[in-house]
Design a protein around this motif. Structure first.
Motif, short mmCIF file in Angstrom:
data_model
loop_
_atom_site.label_atom_id
_atom_site.label_comp_id
_atom_site.label_asym_id
_atom_site.label_seq_id
_atom_site.Cartn_x
_atom_site.Cartn_y
_atom_site.Cartn_z
N ASN A 85 -87.14 76.68 0.64
CA ASN A 85 -87.34 75.23 0.81
C ASN A 85 -86.00 74.52 0.70
OD1 ASN A 85 -86.92 74.36 -2.09
ND2 ASN A 85 -88.54 75.88 -2.32
N GLY A 86 -86.01 73.22 0.97
CA GLY A 86 -84.76 72.47 0.99
C GLY A 86 -84.04 72.49 -0.35
N SER A 87 -84.79 72.37 -1.43
CA SER A 87 -84.16 72.37 -2.75
C SER A 87 -83.42 73.67 -3.00
CB SER A 87 -85.22 72.17 -3.85
OG SER A 87 -86.00 71.02 -3.60
N THR A 88 -84.07 74.78 -2.70
CA THR A 88 -83.41 76.07 -2.96
C THR A 88 -82.21 76.24 -2.02
OG1 THR A 88 -84.96 77.24 -1.51
CG2 THR A 88 -85.46 77.23 -3.86
N ALA A 125 -72.85 70.40 3.21
CA ALA A 125 -73.64 69.44 3.98
C ALA A 125 -75.12 69.77 3.80
CB ALA A 125 -73.26 69.51 5.45
N ASP A 126 -75.86 68.84 3.19
CA ASP A 126 -77.30 69.01 3.04
C ASP A 126 -77.96 68.45 4.31
OD1 ASP A 126 -79.97 68.87 2.52
OD2 ASP A 126 -79.80 67.81 0.61
N GLU A 127 -78.17 69.35 5.28
CA GLU A 127 -78.79 68.95 6.56
C GLU A 127 -80.29 69.24 6.55
OE1 GLU A 127 -77.44 68.16 9.97
OE2 GLU A 127 -75.28 68.60 9.80
N SER A 153 -83.58 73.23 6.21
CA SER A 153 -84.99 73.58 5.98
C SER A 153 -85.81 72.64 6.86
CB SER A 153 -85.34 73.46 4.49
OG SER A 153 -86.64 73.94 4.26
N LYS A 154 -86.90 72.08 6.34
CA LYS A 154 -87.72 71.13 7.10
C LYS A 154 -87.87 71.50 8.57
CE LYS A 154 -87.74 67.39 3.83
NZ LYS A 154 -86.78 66.69 3.00
N GLY A 155 -87.09 70.90 9.47
CA GLY A 155 -87.26 71.17 10.90
C GLY A 155 -86.96 72.60 11.33
C1 LIG Z 1 -86.48 67.08 1.54
C2 LIG Z 1 -85.07 67.24 1.19
C3 LIG Z 1 -84.64 68.21 0.27
C4 LIG Z 1 -85.61 69.07 -0.50
O1 LIG Z 1 -86.36 69.89 0.33
P1 LIG Z 1 -87.73 70.51 -0.21
O2 LIG Z 1 -88.15 71.43 0.88
O3 LIG Z 1 -88.64 69.35 -0.42
O4 LIG Z 1 -87.42 71.22 -1.48
C5 LIG Z 1 -83.30 68.35 0.05
N1 LIG Z 1 -82.41 67.58 0.69
C6 LIG Z 1 -82.77 66.63 1.56
C7 LIG Z 1 -81.73 65.84 2.25
C8 LIG Z 1 -84.12 66.43 1.84
O5 LIG Z 1 -84.48 65.45 2.68
#
Ligand SMILES: *Cc1c(COP(=O)(O)O)cnc(C)c1O
Length: 445
Positions: free
Chosen positions: A131-134, A257-259, A286-288
Protein backbone atom coordinates in the motif's frame (compact mmCIF):
# COMPACT_ATOMS: atom_id res chain seq x y z
CA UNK A 1 -24.07 -19.84 -11.61
CA UNK A 2 -26.17 -22.52 -9.91
CA UNK A 3 -26.78 -22.43 -6.19
CA UNK A 4 -24.86 -25.65 -5.79
CA UNK A 5 -21.30 -25.81 -6.93
CA UNK A 6 -18.80 -28.58 -6.93
CA UNK A 7 -15.46 -27.50 -5.66
CA UNK A 8 -12.74 -29.88 -6.67
CA UNK A 9 -9.48 -29.35 -4.95
CA UNK A 10 -6.64 -31.76 -4.26
CA UNK A 11 -8.88 -34.61 -5.31
CA UNK A 12 -11.50 -33.69 -2.74
CA UNK A 13 -15.03 -33.02 -3.93
CA UNK A 14 -17.30 -30.95 -1.74
CA UNK A 15 -20.79 -29.68 -2.28
CA UNK A 16 -21.27 -26.11 -1.16
CA UNK A 17 -24.78 -24.80 -0.70
CA UNK A 18 -24.93 -21.08 -1.27
CA UNK A 19 -26.81 -19.04 1.31
CA UNK A 20 -30.08 -17.58 0.04
CA UNK A 21 -29.60 -13.94 -0.99
CA UNK A 22 -29.93 -11.56 1.94
CA UNK A 23 -29.99 -7.84 2.15
CA UNK A 24 -30.23 -5.71 5.32
CA UNK A 25 -26.58 -4.91 4.62
CA UNK A 26 -26.52 -1.83 6.82
CA UNK A 27 -27.64 -3.57 10.02
CA UNK A 28 -25.18 -6.36 9.41
CA UNK A 29 -22.42 -3.88 8.66
CA UNK A 30 -23.11 -1.97 11.86
CA UNK A 31 -23.07 -5.18 13.87
CA UNK A 32 -19.56 -6.16 12.89
CA UNK A 33 -17.58 -3.58 10.97
CA UNK A 34 -15.35 -0.68 11.99
CA UNK A 35 -14.81 1.73 9.07
CA UNK A 36 -11.72 3.83 8.31
CA UNK A 37 -11.60 7.52 9.24
CA UNK A 38 -15.12 7.21 10.65
CA UNK A 39 -16.62 8.22 13.98
CA UNK A 40 -18.91 5.20 14.11
CA UNK A 41 -21.34 6.78 16.58
CA UNK A 42 -22.16 9.91 14.61
CA UNK A 43 -21.53 8.82 11.03
CA UNK A 44 -24.42 8.43 8.60
CA UNK A 45 -25.21 4.82 7.73
CA UNK A 46 -22.85 3.56 5.05
CA UNK A 47 -24.14 3.01 1.54
CA UNK A 48 -23.94 -0.61 0.42
CA UNK A 49 -22.47 -0.75 -3.06
CA UNK A 50 -23.18 -4.01 -4.84
CA UNK A 51 -21.78 -3.36 -8.31
CA UNK A 52 -19.87 -0.90 -10.43
CA UNK A 53 -19.25 -0.10 -14.07
CA UNK A 54 -17.13 2.66 -15.55
CA UNK A 55 -17.33 5.73 -13.34
CA UNK A 56 -20.61 4.49 -11.82
CA UNK A 57 -21.35 2.58 -8.63
CA UNK A 58 -24.72 0.98 -7.85
CA UNK A 59 -26.23 0.55 -4.40
CA UNK A 60 -28.55 -2.26 -3.33
CA UNK A 61 -31.65 -0.30 -4.38
CA UNK A 62 -30.21 0.38 -7.81
CA UNK A 63 -29.36 4.02 -7.12
CA UNK A 64 -26.47 5.22 -9.28
CA UNK A 65 -23.49 7.13 -7.89
CA UNK A 66 -20.81 8.79 -9.99
CA UNK A 67 -17.46 8.05 -8.37
CA UNK A 68 -15.93 11.51 -8.77
CA UNK A 69 -13.15 10.79 -6.25
CA UNK A 70 -12.07 7.54 -7.91
CA UNK A 71 -12.68 5.52 -4.74
CA UNK A 72 -10.08 7.28 -2.62
CA UNK A 73 -7.95 8.20 -5.65
CA UNK A 74 -7.24 4.61 -6.66
CA UNK A 75 -9.47 3.98 -9.63
CA UNK A 76 -8.26 5.14 -13.02
CA UNK A 77 -10.05 2.94 -15.58
CA UNK A 78 -13.49 2.58 -14.02
CA UNK A 79 -15.03 -0.14 -11.86
CA UNK A 80 -14.99 -3.87 -12.56
CA UNK A 81 -13.18 -3.28 -15.84
CA UNK A 82 -13.68 -6.45 -17.92
CA UNK A 83 -10.14 -6.48 -19.34
CA UNK A 84 -8.60 -6.17 -15.88
CA UNK A 85 -11.02 -8.76 -14.46
CA UNK A 86 -10.03 -11.15 -17.24
CA UNK A 87 -6.29 -10.67 -16.62
CA UNK A 88 -6.86 -11.13 -12.91
CA UNK A 89 -8.77 -14.38 -13.47
CA UNK A 90 -6.12 -15.62 -15.90
CA UNK A 91 -3.37 -15.04 -13.32
CA UNK A 92 -5.45 -16.56 -10.51
CA UNK A 93 -5.86 -19.76 -12.49
CA UNK A 94 -2.10 -19.92 -13.16
CA UNK A 95 -0.39 -18.71 -9.97
CA UNK A 96 -2.04 -16.74 -7.18
CA UNK A 97 0.95 -16.19 -4.88
CA UNK A 98 4.45 -17.31 -4.12
CA UNK A 99 6.99 -16.25 -1.49
CA UNK A 100 9.05 -13.45 -3.06
CA UNK A 101 12.30 -14.09 -1.17
CA UNK A 102 14.27 -16.75 -3.00
CA UNK A 103 11.56 -16.96 -5.66
CA UNK A 104 10.33 -14.77 -8.47
CA UNK A 105 7.67 -14.96 -11.18
CA UNK A 106 7.06 -13.65 -14.71
CA UNK A 107 4.40 -11.04 -13.86
CA UNK A 108 6.64 -9.23 -11.36
CA UNK A 109 9.55 -9.27 -13.80
CA UNK A 110 7.42 -8.02 -16.65
CA UNK A 111 5.91 -5.26 -14.51
CA UNK A 112 9.35 -4.00 -13.44
CA UNK A 113 10.62 -4.14 -17.02
CA UNK A 114 7.66 -2.24 -18.38
CA UNK A 115 7.34 0.35 -15.61
CA UNK A 116 10.94 1.49 -15.11
CA UNK A 117 11.31 3.06 -18.59
CA UNK A 118 8.13 5.08 -17.99
CA UNK A 119 9.46 6.68 -14.78
CA UNK A 120 11.72 9.76 -14.61
CA UNK A 121 15.19 8.82 -15.91
CA UNK A 122 17.53 6.99 -13.57
CA UNK A 123 15.13 4.66 -11.77
CA UNK A 124 16.78 1.27 -11.80
CA UNK A 125 15.23 -1.17 -9.30
CA UNK A 126 11.75 -1.99 -8.05
CA UNK A 127 10.84 -3.06 -4.49
CA UNK A 128 7.33 -4.42 -3.90
CA UNK A 129 4.95 -3.85 -0.98
CA UNK A 130 1.23 -3.59 -0.31
CA UNK A 131 0.00 0.00 0.00
CA UNK A 132 1.00 3.64 -0.25
CA UNK A 133 2.11 3.90 3.37
CA UNK A 134 4.46 0.95 3.09
CA UNK A 135 5.81 2.23 -0.23
CA UNK A 136 6.80 5.54 1.42
CA UNK A 137 8.05 3.80 4.54
CA UNK A 138 10.30 1.56 2.43
CA UNK A 139 11.60 4.68 0.65
CA UNK A 140 12.50 6.28 3.98
CA UNK A 141 14.19 3.08 5.19
CA UNK A 142 16.14 2.92 1.93
CA UNK A 143 17.32 6.52 2.39
CA UNK A 144 18.36 6.07 6.02
CA UNK A 145 20.16 2.78 5.42
CA UNK A 146 21.75 4.14 2.22
CA UNK A 147 23.83 6.46 4.40
CA UNK A 148 24.17 4.00 7.30
CA UNK A 149 25.63 1.34 5.01
CA UNK A 150 28.25 3.83 3.83
CA UNK A 151 29.10 4.98 7.34
CA UNK A 152 27.87 8.50 6.60
CA UNK A 153 26.21 10.39 9.45
CA UNK A 154 23.03 11.61 7.77
CA UNK A 155 19.84 10.80 9.63
CA UNK A 156 17.56 13.78 9.27
CA UNK A 157 14.36 13.61 7.23
CA UNK A 158 12.65 16.73 5.89
CA UNK A 159 9.00 17.01 4.92
CA UNK A 160 6.38 19.66 4.13
CA UNK A 161 4.40 20.95 7.10
CA UNK A 162 1.09 19.89 5.47
CA UNK A 163 2.30 16.61 3.98
CA UNK A 164 0.41 13.34 4.07
CA UNK A 165 2.35 10.15 3.46
CA UNK A 166 0.24 7.44 5.09
CA UNK A 167 -1.03 6.04 8.36
CA UNK A 168 1.74 3.78 9.67
CA UNK A 169 3.95 5.17 12.44
CA UNK A 170 6.79 5.70 9.98
CA UNK A 171 4.64 7.71 7.61
CA UNK A 172 2.61 9.51 10.30
CA UNK A 173 5.98 10.83 11.47
CA UNK A 174 6.70 12.46 8.12
CA UNK A 175 3.10 13.65 7.81
CA UNK A 176 2.34 17.25 8.65
CA UNK A 177 0.17 18.48 11.46
CA UNK A 178 -3.09 17.09 10.12
CA UNK A 179 -4.74 16.68 13.53
CA UNK A 180 -5.35 12.97 12.83
CA UNK A 181 -2.15 12.14 14.67
CA UNK A 182 -2.44 13.90 18.00
CA UNK A 183 -2.91 10.72 20.04
CA UNK A 184 0.29 9.31 18.62
CA UNK A 185 2.44 12.45 18.79
CA UNK A 186 4.76 11.09 21.49
CA UNK A 187 5.46 7.95 19.48
CA UNK A 188 6.57 9.59 16.26
CA UNK A 189 10.22 10.11 15.32
CA UNK A 190 11.60 13.57 14.79
CA UNK A 191 11.25 15.11 11.35
CA UNK A 192 12.21 18.60 10.24
CA UNK A 193 9.31 20.46 8.63
CA UNK A 194 9.46 23.16 6.03
CA UNK A 195 6.60 25.38 4.82
CA UNK A 196 4.46 23.88 2.07
CA UNK A 197 5.23 25.98 -1.03
CA UNK A 198 1.66 27.14 -1.68
CA UNK A 199 1.43 30.53 -3.42
CA UNK A 200 3.27 33.13 -1.38
CA UNK A 201 5.33 30.62 0.60
CA UNK A 202 7.72 29.44 -2.12
CA UNK A 203 10.68 31.53 -0.96
CA UNK A 204 10.17 30.61 2.70
CA UNK A 205 10.02 26.95 1.74
CA UNK A 206 13.22 27.06 -0.32
CA UNK A 207 15.06 29.01 2.37
CA UNK A 208 13.98 26.60 5.11
CA UNK A 209 15.09 23.60 3.06
CA UNK A 210 18.48 25.12 2.31
CA UNK A 211 19.02 26.05 5.96
CA UNK A 212 18.49 22.42 6.98
CA UNK A 213 20.59 21.05 4.14
CA UNK A 214 23.53 23.28 4.99
CA UNK A 215 23.95 21.45 8.29
CA UNK A 216 25.09 18.43 6.28
CA UNK A 217 23.09 15.84 8.22
CA UNK A 218 20.00 15.50 6.04
CA UNK A 219 19.37 12.00 4.65
CA UNK A 220 16.29 12.74 2.59
CA UNK A 221 13.56 15.14 1.65
CA UNK A 222 10.22 13.37 1.20
CA UNK A 223 7.47 15.16 -0.70
CA UNK A 224 4.23 14.82 -2.62
CA UNK A 225 5.14 16.23 -6.05
CA UNK A 226 2.93 19.13 -7.29
CA UNK A 227 -0.18 18.15 -5.29
CA UNK A 228 -0.48 17.52 -1.55
CA UNK A 229 -3.60 15.34 -1.46
CA UNK A 230 -4.93 14.77 2.05
CA UNK A 231 -3.56 18.15 3.18
CA UNK A 232 -6.33 19.71 1.07
CA UNK A 233 -5.28 19.30 -2.57
CA UNK A 234 -2.65 22.00 -2.12
CA UNK A 235 -0.71 22.68 -5.30
CA UNK A 236 2.66 24.08 -6.32
CA UNK A 237 4.34 24.29 -9.71
CA UNK A 238 7.11 22.11 -11.20
CA UNK A 239 9.70 24.90 -11.19
CA UNK A 240 9.48 25.13 -7.39
CA UNK A 241 9.91 21.37 -7.11
CA UNK A 242 12.87 21.59 -9.48
CA UNK A 243 14.51 24.14 -7.20
CA UNK A 244 13.80 22.01 -4.11
CA UNK A 245 15.26 18.89 -5.71
CA UNK A 246 18.26 20.83 -7.05
CA UNK A 247 19.06 22.04 -3.52
CA UNK A 248 18.95 18.44 -2.24
CA UNK A 249 21.29 17.31 -5.04
CA UNK A 250 23.67 20.17 -4.31
CA UNK A 251 23.86 19.20 -0.63
CA UNK A 252 23.96 15.42 -1.08
CA UNK A 253 20.50 14.54 0.31
CA UNK A 254 18.18 12.05 -1.37
CA UNK A 255 14.83 13.04 -2.88
CA UNK A 256 11.90 10.73 -2.16
CA UNK A 257 8.93 11.48 -4.42
CA UNK A 258 5.67 10.17 -2.96
CA UNK A 259 3.75 9.64 -6.21
CA UNK A 260 1.18 7.41 -4.50
CA UNK A 261 -1.62 9.78 -5.50
CA UNK A 262 -0.03 11.70 -8.39
CA UNK A 263 1.25 8.68 -10.32
CA UNK A 264 -0.27 7.07 -13.40
CA UNK A 265 -1.60 10.09 -15.25
CA UNK A 266 -3.24 12.13 -12.47
CA UNK A 267 -1.30 15.32 -13.20
CA UNK A 268 -1.68 15.05 -16.98
CA UNK A 269 1.65 13.26 -17.41
CA UNK A 270 2.30 9.65 -16.42
CA UNK A 271 4.11 10.83 -13.26
CA UNK A 272 4.14 14.25 -11.58
CA UNK A 273 7.95 14.34 -11.44
CA UNK A 274 7.99 14.06 -15.26
CA UNK A 275 6.96 17.74 -15.24
CA UNK A 276 10.39 18.49 -13.71
CA UNK A 277 13.95 18.62 -15.02
CA UNK A 278 15.47 17.29 -11.77
CA UNK A 279 14.97 13.59 -11.02
CA UNK A 280 14.05 11.98 -7.69
CA UNK A 281 16.26 9.23 -6.23
CA UNK A 282 13.39 7.19 -4.83
CA UNK A 283 9.75 7.01 -5.95
CA UNK A 284 6.76 5.56 -4.06
CA UNK A 285 3.81 4.28 -6.10
CA UNK A 286 0.46 2.68 -5.24
CA UNK A 287 -3.23 3.65 -5.73
CA UNK A 288 -3.44 3.92 -9.55
CA UNK A 289 -0.72 1.27 -9.93
CA UNK A 290 -3.31 -1.51 -10.11
CA UNK A 291 -5.95 0.76 -11.60
CA UNK A 292 -7.56 0.58 -8.17
CA UNK A 293 -8.37 -3.12 -8.41
CA UNK A 294 -5.99 -4.64 -5.86
CA UNK A 295 -3.76 -3.32 -3.09
CA UNK A 296 -0.15 -3.22 -4.21
CA UNK A 297 2.70 -0.72 -4.04
CA UNK A 298 6.19 -0.17 -5.39
CA UNK A 299 9.22 1.74 -4.22
CA UNK A 300 11.68 2.34 -7.03
CA UNK A 301 15.21 3.69 -6.71
CA UNK A 302 18.29 4.68 -8.67
CA UNK A 303 21.23 2.35 -9.20
CA UNK A 304 23.27 4.49 -6.79
CA UNK A 305 20.80 3.82 -3.96
CA UNK A 306 20.69 0.12 -4.79
CA UNK A 307 24.50 -0.13 -4.90
CA UNK A 308 24.78 1.05 -1.28
CA UNK A 309 23.01 -2.20 -0.28
CA UNK A 310 24.71 -4.48 -2.84
CA UNK A 311 27.48 -6.10 -0.86
CA UNK A 312 29.06 -9.32 0.39
CA UNK A 313 27.93 -8.18 3.82
CA UNK A 314 24.53 -9.67 4.67
CA UNK A 315 23.90 -6.91 7.17
CA UNK A 316 23.79 -4.40 4.35
CA UNK A 317 20.64 -5.97 2.86
CA UNK A 318 17.35 -4.09 3.01
CA UNK A 319 15.50 -5.80 5.85
CA UNK A 320 11.94 -5.26 4.81
CA UNK A 321 9.25 -7.50 3.36
CA UNK A 322 5.60 -8.39 3.63
CA UNK A 323 3.75 -11.70 3.31
CA UNK A 324 2.26 -10.60 0.02
CA UNK A 325 5.34 -8.89 -1.44
CA UNK A 326 5.24 -9.10 -5.23
CA UNK A 327 1.81 -10.75 -5.25
CA UNK A 328 1.25 -12.15 -8.76
CA UNK A 329 -2.42 -11.12 -8.85
CA UNK A 330 -1.48 -7.53 -8.10
CA UNK A 331 1.26 -7.66 -10.73
CA UNK A 332 -1.08 -9.08 -13.39
CA UNK A 333 -3.65 -6.39 -12.67
CA UNK A 334 -0.96 -3.67 -12.69
CA UNK A 335 0.19 -4.91 -16.10
CA UNK A 336 -3.39 -4.84 -17.38
CA UNK A 337 -3.81 -1.34 -15.97
CA UNK A 338 -0.63 -0.23 -17.78
CA UNK A 339 -1.99 -1.64 -21.06
CA UNK A 340 -5.11 0.47 -20.61
CA UNK A 341 -3.28 3.55 -19.35
CA UNK A 342 -0.94 3.65 -22.34
CA UNK A 343 -3.76 3.09 -24.84
CA UNK A 344 -4.45 6.10 -27.04
CA UNK A 345 -8.05 6.29 -25.87
CA UNK A 346 -7.03 6.69 -22.21
CA UNK A 347 -4.39 9.29 -23.05
CA UNK A 348 -7.05 11.21 -24.99
CA UNK A 349 -9.42 10.90 -22.04
CA UNK A 350 -6.82 12.30 -19.66
CA UNK A 351 -6.32 15.35 -21.90
CA UNK A 352 -10.10 15.71 -22.28
CA UNK A 353 -10.55 15.76 -18.48
CA UNK A 354 -7.68 18.25 -18.08
CA UNK A 355 -9.45 20.55 -20.54
CA UNK A 356 -12.92 20.08 -19.03
CA UNK A 357 -11.60 20.83 -15.53
CA UNK A 358 -9.85 23.95 -16.84
CA UNK A 359 -13.02 25.13 -18.60
CA UNK A 360 -15.15 24.59 -15.50
CA UNK A 361 -12.60 26.36 -13.31
CA UNK A 362 -12.60 29.35 -15.67
CA UNK A 363 -16.38 29.43 -15.41
CA UNK A 364 -16.64 29.51 -11.62
CA UNK A 365 -13.40 31.25 -10.70
CA UNK A 366 -14.02 34.35 -8.62
CA UNK A 367 -17.39 33.11 -7.34
CA UNK A 368 -18.11 34.95 -4.06
CA UNK A 369 -18.47 31.66 -2.12
CA UNK A 370 -15.08 30.39 -3.30
CA UNK A 371 -11.87 31.23 -1.52
CA UNK A 372 -9.73 29.61 -4.21
CA UNK A 373 -9.86 27.34 -7.28
CA UNK A 374 -6.86 25.35 -8.41
CA UNK A 375 -6.08 22.65 -10.92
CA UNK A 376 -3.22 20.31 -11.67
CA UNK A 377 -3.86 17.92 -14.53
CA UNK A 378 -7.02 15.88 -13.95
CA UNK A 379 -7.45 17.24 -10.40
CA UNK A 380 -9.66 20.25 -9.72
CA UNK A 381 -9.94 21.64 -6.17
CA UNK A 382 -12.42 24.27 -5.01
CA UNK A 383 -11.92 25.84 -1.62
CA UNK A 384 -15.21 27.09 -0.18
CA UNK A 385 -15.20 30.19 1.97
CA UNK A 386 -15.92 29.50 5.60
CA UNK A 387 -15.91 31.55 8.75
CA UNK A 388 -14.21 28.78 10.66
CA UNK A 389 -10.62 27.92 9.93
CA UNK A 390 -10.28 25.64 6.90
CA UNK A 391 -9.77 22.11 8.01
CA UNK A 392 -10.79 18.51 7.90
CA UNK A 393 -13.38 18.79 10.65
CA UNK A 394 -15.15 21.81 9.25
CA UNK A 395 -18.90 21.10 9.32
CA UNK A 396 -19.50 22.61 5.89
CA UNK A 397 -17.78 19.44 4.79
CA UNK A 398 -20.62 17.21 6.04
CA UNK A 399 -23.28 19.38 4.43
CA UNK A 400 -21.48 19.36 1.10
CA UNK A 401 -20.83 15.64 1.29
CA UNK A 402 -24.55 14.87 1.89
CA UNK A 403 -25.67 17.42 -0.71
CA UNK A 404 -23.63 15.66 -3.41
CA UNK A 405 -24.57 12.14 -2.26
CA UNK A 406 -28.26 12.99 -2.53
CA UNK A 407 -27.60 13.93 -6.14
CA UNK A 408 -25.86 10.63 -6.83
CA UNK A 409 -22.33 11.98 -6.69
CA UNK A 410 -19.44 10.81 -4.58
CA UNK A 411 -17.49 13.99 -3.84
CA UNK A 412 -15.83 13.68 -0.47
CA UNK A 413 -14.61 17.13 0.56
CA UNK A 414 -11.43 17.55 2.57
CA UNK A 415 -12.81 20.07 5.04
CA UNK A 416 -14.07 22.93 2.90
CA UNK A 417 -12.14 21.77 -0.14
CA UNK A 418 -14.30 20.04 -2.75
CA UNK A 419 -12.22 18.27 -5.34
CA UNK A 420 -12.97 16.36 -8.53
CA UNK A 421 -10.53 13.51 -9.15
CA UNK A 422 -12.34 11.12 -11.46
CA UNK A 423 -11.51 7.84 -13.18
CA UNK A 424 -10.23 8.65 -16.68
CA UNK A 425 -13.22 6.90 -18.26
CA UNK A 426 -15.69 9.42 -16.82
CA UNK A 427 -17.87 10.65 -19.68
CA UNK A 428 -18.66 14.24 -20.59
CA UNK A 429 -22.32 13.91 -19.50
CA UNK A 430 -21.13 12.50 -16.16
CA UNK A 431 -18.74 15.44 -15.77
CA UNK A 432 -21.63 17.79 -16.62
CA UNK A 433 -23.59 16.21 -13.78
CA UNK A 434 -20.68 16.75 -11.36
CA UNK A 435 -20.21 20.38 -12.42
CA UNK A 436 -23.96 21.03 -12.33
CA UNK A 437 -24.14 19.83 -8.72
CA UNK A 438 -21.16 21.98 -7.72
CA UNK A 439 -22.84 25.00 -9.30
CA UNK A 440 -26.04 24.13 -7.41
CA UNK A 441 -24.03 23.98 -4.18
CA UNK A 442 -22.59 27.40 -5.01
CA UNK A 443 -26.13 28.76 -5.36
CA UNK A 444 -26.41 28.20 -1.65
CA UNK A 445 -25.87 25.39 0.80
C1 LIG B 1 -3.00 7.67 -0.01
C2 LIG B 1 -1.64 8.16 0.12
C3 LIG B 1 -0.67 7.46 0.87
C4 LIG B 1 -1.01 6.23 1.67
O1 LIG B 1 -1.44 5.19 0.88
P1 LIG B 1 -2.28 4.00 1.53
O2 LIG B 1 -2.42 3.02 0.43
O3 LIG B 1 -3.56 4.61 1.98
O4 LIG B 1 -1.48 3.48 2.67
C5 LIG B 1 0.61 7.94 0.89
N1 LIG B 1 0.95 9.05 0.21
C6 LIG B 1 0.06 9.75 -0.51
C7 LIG B 1 0.51 10.96 -1.25
C8 LIG B 1 -1.26 9.33 -0.57
O5 LIG B 1 -2.16 10.06 -1.26
Amino acid sequence: MSSEQNIQQCGLTQTVTKMPPQTNWITRDRAHIWHPYTQMKTADAPIAIVAGKGAELYDETGKVYIDAVASWWTNIHGHAHPYMAEKLAEQARKLEHVIFAGFTHPSAIELAERLLPLLPAGQSKVFFSDNGSTAVEVGIKMAIQYFYNQGIARKKIIAFDLAYHGDTFGTMSVGGDLSFYHAFQDFLYQVERIPTPIPGQEAACLQALEAHLQKGDVAAFVFEPLVLGAGGMLMYPPDVLDQLMALCKKHGALCIADEVMTGFGRTGKLFATLHCQEKPDIIALSKGLTGGMLPMALTTCTEAVYQAFYSDDKMKALFHGHSFTGNPLGCAVALASLDLLLAEETQRNIQRIVQRQADFMAKIKGHPLLEDCRQTGTILALEFKTDKQSGYFNNLRDRLYRFFLQRGLILRPLGNVVYVLPPYCITDPQLDQVYGAIEAALMGI
